[in-house]
Motif scaffolding. Structure first.
Motif, PDB file in Angstrom:
ATOM      1  N   UNK A   7      -0.704   3.939 -10.442  1.00 48.21           N
ATOM      2  CA  UNK A   7      -1.033   3.208  -8.647  1.00 48.21           C
ATOM      3  C   UNK A   7      -0.247   3.295  -7.300  1.00 48.21           C
ATOM      4  N   UNK A   8      -0.302   3.532  -6.361  1.00 49.23           N
ATOM      5  CA  UNK A   8       1.438   3.669  -5.821  1.00 49.23           C
ATOM      6  C   UNK A   8       0.931   2.513  -5.578  1.00 49.23           C
ATOM      7  N   UNK A   9       2.318   1.802  -5.376  1.00 45.28           N
ATOM      8  CA  UNK A   9       2.657   0.252  -5.067  1.00 45.28           C
ATOM      9  C   UNK A   9       3.267   0.011  -3.841  1.00 45.28           C
ATOM     10  N   UNK A  10       3.513  -0.767  -2.798  1.00 48.08           N
ATOM     11  CA  UNK A  10       4.508  -0.904  -1.062  1.00 48.08           C
ATOM     12  C   UNK A  10       6.168  -0.620  -1.836  1.00 48.08           C
ATOM     13  N   UNK A  11       6.085  -1.257  -3.267  1.00 47.83           N
ATOM     14  CA  UNK A  11       7.820  -0.904  -3.316  1.00 47.83           C
ATOM     15  C   UNK A  11       7.681   1.064  -3.366  1.00 47.83           C
ATOM     16  N   UNK A  12       6.569   1.502  -4.137  1.00 42.40           N
ATOM     17  CA  UNK A  12       7.286   2.834  -4.514  1.00 42.40           C
ATOM     18  C   UNK A  12       7.024   3.797  -2.524  1.00 42.40           C
ATOM     19  N   UNK A  13       5.982   3.292  -2.186  1.00 45.04           N
ATOM     20  CA  UNK A  13       5.905   3.119  -0.210  1.00 45.04           C
ATOM     21  C   UNK A  13       6.802   3.672   0.075  1.00 45.04           C
ATOM     22  N   UNK A  14       7.747   1.842   0.148  1.00 45.03           N
ATOM     23  CA  UNK A  14       9.110   2.210   0.966  1.00 45.03           C
ATOM     24  C   UNK A  14       9.805   3.018   0.515  1.00 45.03           C
ATOM     25  N   UNK A  15      10.321   3.235  -0.856  1.00 45.10           N
ATOM     26  CA  UNK A  15      11.240   3.812  -1.344  1.00 45.10           C
ATOM     27  C   UNK A  15      10.786   5.507  -0.653  1.00 45.10           C
ATOM     28  N   UNK A  16       9.125   5.901  -0.467  1.00 43.35           N
ATOM     29  CA  UNK A  16       8.896   7.125   0.012  1.00 43.35           C
ATOM     30  C   UNK A  16       9.586   7.211   1.327  1.00 43.35           C
ATOM     31  N   UNK A  17       9.017   6.757   2.273  1.00 47.30           N
ATOM     32  CA  UNK A  17       9.205   5.781   3.587  1.00 47.30           C
ATOM     33  C   UNK A  17      10.634   6.468   3.857  1.00 47.30           C
ATOM     34  N   UNK A  18      11.333   6.105   2.573  1.00 48.53           N
ATOM     35  CA  UNK A  18      13.321   6.053   3.056  1.00 48.53           C
ATOM     36  C   UNK A  18      13.844   7.880   2.759  1.00 48.53           C
ATOM     37  N   UNK A  19      12.608   7.731   1.185  1.00 45.41           N
ATOM     38  CA  UNK A  19      13.400   9.220   1.061  1.00 45.41           C
ATOM     39  C   UNK A  19      12.587  10.671   2.124  1.00 45.41           C
ATOM     40  N   UNK A  20      11.406   9.940   3.003  1.00 42.14           N
ATOM     41  CA  UNK A  20      10.763  11.411   3.525  1.00 42.14           C
ATOM     42  C   UNK A  20      11.128  11.755   4.058  1.00 42.14           C
ATOM     43  N   UNK A  21      11.449   9.921   5.058  1.00 42.68           N
ATOM     44  CA  UNK A  21      11.687  10.156   6.660  1.00 42.68           C
ATOM     45  C   UNK A  21      12.706   9.399   7.304  1.00 42.68           C
ATOM     46  N   UNK A  22      13.192   8.764   6.086  1.00 40.52           N
ATOM     47  CA  UNK A  22      14.356   8.314   6.919  1.00 40.52           C
ATOM     48  C   UNK A  22      14.469   6.498   7.117  1.00 40.52           C
TER      49      UNK A  22
END
Length: 88
Positions: A7-22
């Motif tokens: 399951x994608x979590x809010x923690x992982x989504x936040x990390x993806x937002x940082x990595x993928x979009x700065x």
């Protein structure tokens, strides 16, 4: 290739937002404002498209085309997690 369904979590989504979009956002902020538009967090449609691509690569499957049009963290997590769970 074997992929583990998670399951994608809010923690992982936040990390993806940082990595993928700065875009730096606290996971707790995403969770507490889960229905707020991504734009409120500084994420545009191109950034979300990058996150979709990263998840597709990570899990070895395409996400529904609706994924890149999700307007809020909750809508995105519901769609992604539903897809990962059902394998659709």
């Amino acid at each position: 290739m074997t992929t583990e369904v998670t399951q994608l979590t809010y923690d992982e989504l936040a990390a993806l937002m940082k990595k993928g979009a700065g875009v730096t956002v606290e996971p707790s902020d995403l969770e507490s404002r889960a229905d707020a538009p991504f734009a409120d967090f500084g994420l545009d449609s191109l950034g979300l498209l990058g996150i979709v691509g990263e998840l597709e690569n990570r899990h070895g499957r395409a996400l529904p085309t609706d994924a890149e049009r999700c307007k809020s963290p909750r809508a995105f997590l519901d769609l992604v997690n539903g897809t990962l769970t059902t394998g659709a």
